[in-house]
Design an enzyme around this catalytic site. Structure first.
Site, PDB file in Angstrom:
ATOM      1  N   HIS A   1      -7.182  -6.167  -0.364  1.00 44.81           N
ATOM      2  CA  HIS A   1      -6.086  -5.197  -0.450  1.00 44.81           C
ATOM      3  C   HIS A   1      -4.746  -5.910  -0.324  1.00 44.81           C
ATOM      4  O   HIS A   1      -4.480  -6.552   0.692  1.00 44.81           O
ATOM      5  CB  HIS A   1      -6.256  -4.169   0.666  1.00 44.81           C
ATOM      6  CG  HIS A   1      -5.284  -3.042   0.625  1.00 44.81           C
ATOM      7  ND1 HIS A   1      -4.833  -2.486  -0.543  1.00 44.81           N
ATOM      8  CD2 HIS A   1      -4.686  -2.344   1.619  1.00 44.81           C
ATOM      9  CE1 HIS A   1      -4.004  -1.500  -0.267  1.00 44.81           C
ATOM     10  NE2 HIS A   1      -3.880  -1.402   1.034  1.00 44.81           N
TER      11      HIS A   1
ATOM     12  N   SER B   1       0.835  -1.197   0.000  1.00 47.20           N
ATOM     13  CA  SER B   1       0.000   0.000   0.000  1.00 47.20           C
ATOM     14  C   SER B   1       0.875   1.253   0.000  1.00 47.20           C
ATOM     15  O   SER B   1       1.695   1.420  -0.897  1.00 47.20           O
ATOM     16  CB  SER B   1      -0.948  -0.044   1.197  1.00 47.20           C
ATOM     17  OG  SER B   1      -1.987   0.898   1.044  1.00 47.20           O
TER      18      SER B   1
ATOM     19  N   ASP C   1      -8.861  -4.466  -5.764  1.00 46.91           N
ATOM     20  CA  ASP C   1      -8.310  -3.879  -4.543  1.00 46.91           C
ATOM     21  C   ASP C   1      -9.069  -2.587  -4.238  1.00 46.91           C
ATOM     22  O   ASP C   1      -9.158  -1.698  -5.080  1.00 46.91           O
ATOM     23  CB  ASP C   1      -6.824  -3.578  -4.752  1.00 46.91           C
ATOM     24  CG  ASP C   1      -6.108  -3.162  -3.481  1.00 46.91           C
ATOM     25  OD1 ASP C   1      -6.664  -2.354  -2.711  1.00 46.91           O
ATOM     26  OD2 ASP C   1      -4.972  -3.626  -3.263  1.00 46.91           O
TER      27      ASP C   1
END
Length: 533
Positions: free
Chosen positions: A502, A246, A474
């Site tokens: 995710h 991320s 995602d």
């Protein structure tokens, strides 16, 4: 990444996994969830290119040499979960332009390679956020949860970025004030509620300036990436090997852009596109979470215990969820504790469960409980997202998140008028969640320091192959961002996971894991545009 409540990664997954375990223990086995649905955020790579991030000069300035010459004084880590881990503290200049102006202390940790096999050096990890503790992630997951062959040959290491957790954390509000901030109404219905929301954002920003004014101008991603290079040198590694998830992909890509010749094996999982501005990031995430919600709804509608739809009728799910939020706006639910479940807390709870399809059964139960007047489980999901413990203490995740985001890019909106203009588009893209997304993007409008960063491309010309991993559905880092970053990087290789949730590495796909492991262990990147499912 202006949306301070919505860009998270592995910490959220681990927290909701803990709730899944506790729910299974309390009420029998939690049924699994199937993956379904599709969606697509805007492909920003088609836009006019932003300027590139320029690499730093190869020669080390004299003023930085003492920092690079540090040798960590490793000691056994104290506290719960510290067994087998070593901890140390490093120094970095608070301001790289003025190294003599003072230092910032950086917390670092490692767990040495277990063997057998040739030692490959150190593997640095970062779970994202911004604001997630890399050391907590290392000790709570990566050092045991990463594949054994990887842990056998790498020292697993982590550094809390400046302003985060053990590295001089940014502070803004007391725990009691954070409770109030977390439940402030983010879907204002009139001008009075707009003023209340703006006042909450201003109070939060003012608290950060009061408690952490020294740090606020110096917690950018560029500065954190430069700190990583000091840590690399302190470890004695010529190249940086790294797995970032991320926001951790932005941190890793920034490192590559600044130091392309020092790139070893970089895995960027759940990638961000650095060429986007704050407003587009929020728009894309809004669409991404709608995609995730559509997948959840499609799965939910096939199940007898679905609280939002039945008989496969997914089109009613968003309407029913929006109606549920509206009811909470008027009448919060009891939770068995002193805090009630408000609309904002319930929205955060739903968003928390969107990060991992394994959390969908928990979300179904939480919504069913709420339909019967019990908001406790949705509140627990919200608390896990905010990293609020059972004693009411918050980590510094949210203050650090805003501090980094508001320094890295100018705000998405400069005031309520901008939100109101954009609101119809947000609500059209996500009927149930769009209003909250739009108003939460106002956070940085009142920040006490001006942004020092701007949208840019990262090419990292001359770097070794860099592996970018993207998941097609995602929610927090939409798949087009991974495709955009891989195309910007001169040596980028895109690995696609056709699935939900995710990030992808160590989340159940043997195809993804085998490709990433091979890259980490042999430096062999998968073929261009490889797809896994």
């Amino acid at each position: 990444m202006d949306t301070s409540r919505l860009l998270r990664t592995s910490g959220t997954l681990v927290a909701t996994a803990a709730l899944l375990i506790s729910a299974a223990v309390a009420g029998g086995a939690v049924p699994g969830a199937s993956a379904a649905g599709s969606g697509r955020a805007r492909d920003a790579a088609a836009d006019a290119p932003a300027p590139p991030l320029e690499p730093l000069p190869g020669a080390l300035p004299a003023a930085l040499r003492p920092y690079y010459a540090q040798k960590p004084a490793w000691r056994p880590c104290a506290g719960k979960g510290g067994s087998g881990f070593e901890c140390a503290t490093l120094r970095a200049p608070l301001d790289y332009a003025e190294p003599k102006a003072g230092d910032v202390r950086l917390a670092v940790s490692r767990k040495k390679a277990t063997g057998p096999g040739k030692h490959l050096g150190s593997l640095m990890v970062n779970p994202g956020g911004p604001g997630g503790s890399a050391i907590d992630f290392l000790r709570g997951y990566a050092a045991a949860g990463y594949p054994a062959p990887v842990r056998a040959r790498y020292d697993m290491v982590a550094m809390d970025p400046r302003g985060v957790a053990g590295s001089e954390p940014v502070r803004c509000l007391s725990d009691e004030e954070m409770d109030d901030y977390a439940q402030v109404d983010q879907t204002p219905d009139d001008s009075s509620e707009v003023r209340e929301l703006v006042a909450a954002y201003k109070k939060f920003a003012a608290g950060c300036a009061t408690r952490s004014g020294r740090l606020l101008r110096h917690v950018s991603t560029v500065e954190a990436a430069r700190d990583m290079d000091i840590f690399r040198a302190a470890l004695g590694d010529e190249k940086l090997h790294y797995v970032g998830a991320s926001y951790g992909t932005f941190l890793g890509a920034t490192y590559a852009g600044l130091y392309p010749s020092r790139v070893g094996r970089l895995v960027l999982d759940g990638a961000l596109d650095p060429s986007l501005d704050q407003e587009q990031i929020n728009r894309d995430q809004n669409a991404g979470f709608q995609t995730a919600f559509a997948s959840f709804s499609q799965d939910c509608a096939q199940r007898d215990d679905c609280p939002l739809a039945s008989g496969g009728r997914t089109e009613v799910a968003a309407v029913r969820l929006r109606s549920f939020f509206d009811q909470l706006d008027r009448h919060p639910l009891p939770t068995g504790k002193s805090r009630e479940l408000t609309e904002s807390l319930a929205t955060t709870g739903v968003i928390s469960a969107m990060y991992d399809e394994a959390s969908w059964p928990l979300l179904r139960k939480a919504l069913r409980d709420a339909q019967h007047g019990d908001g406790a489980l949705l509140l627990r999901l919200s608390d896990a997202y905010y990293e609020r413990d059972e004693h009411g203490a918050y980590s510094n995740l949210m203050p650090a998140n805003s501090a980094v985001n508001c320094l890295d890019l100018p705000p998405a909106f400069n005031g309520p008028a901008g939100v109101l203009r954009a609101l119809p588009d947000f609500e059209k893209a996500s009927p149930a969640l769009g209003t909250s997304f739009a108003w939460s993007a106002l956070t940085c409008a009142y920040w006490p320091t001006q942004a020092t960063g701007s949208p840019h491309r990262i090419t990292a010309a001359g770097a070794a192959p860099i592996l970018v991993v993207g998941t097609t559905r995602d929610p927090a880092t939409p798949y087009p961002w991974a495709r955009a970053l891989a195309s910007q990087l001169s040596s980028g290789r895109l690995l696609t996971y056709d699935g939900d949730g995710h990030t992808a590495y160590t989340r159940g796909s043997s195809c993804v894991d085998s490709a990433v492991n091979a890259y980490l262990l042999t430096a062999t990147a998968p073929p261009a545009s490889r797809k896994c499912s």
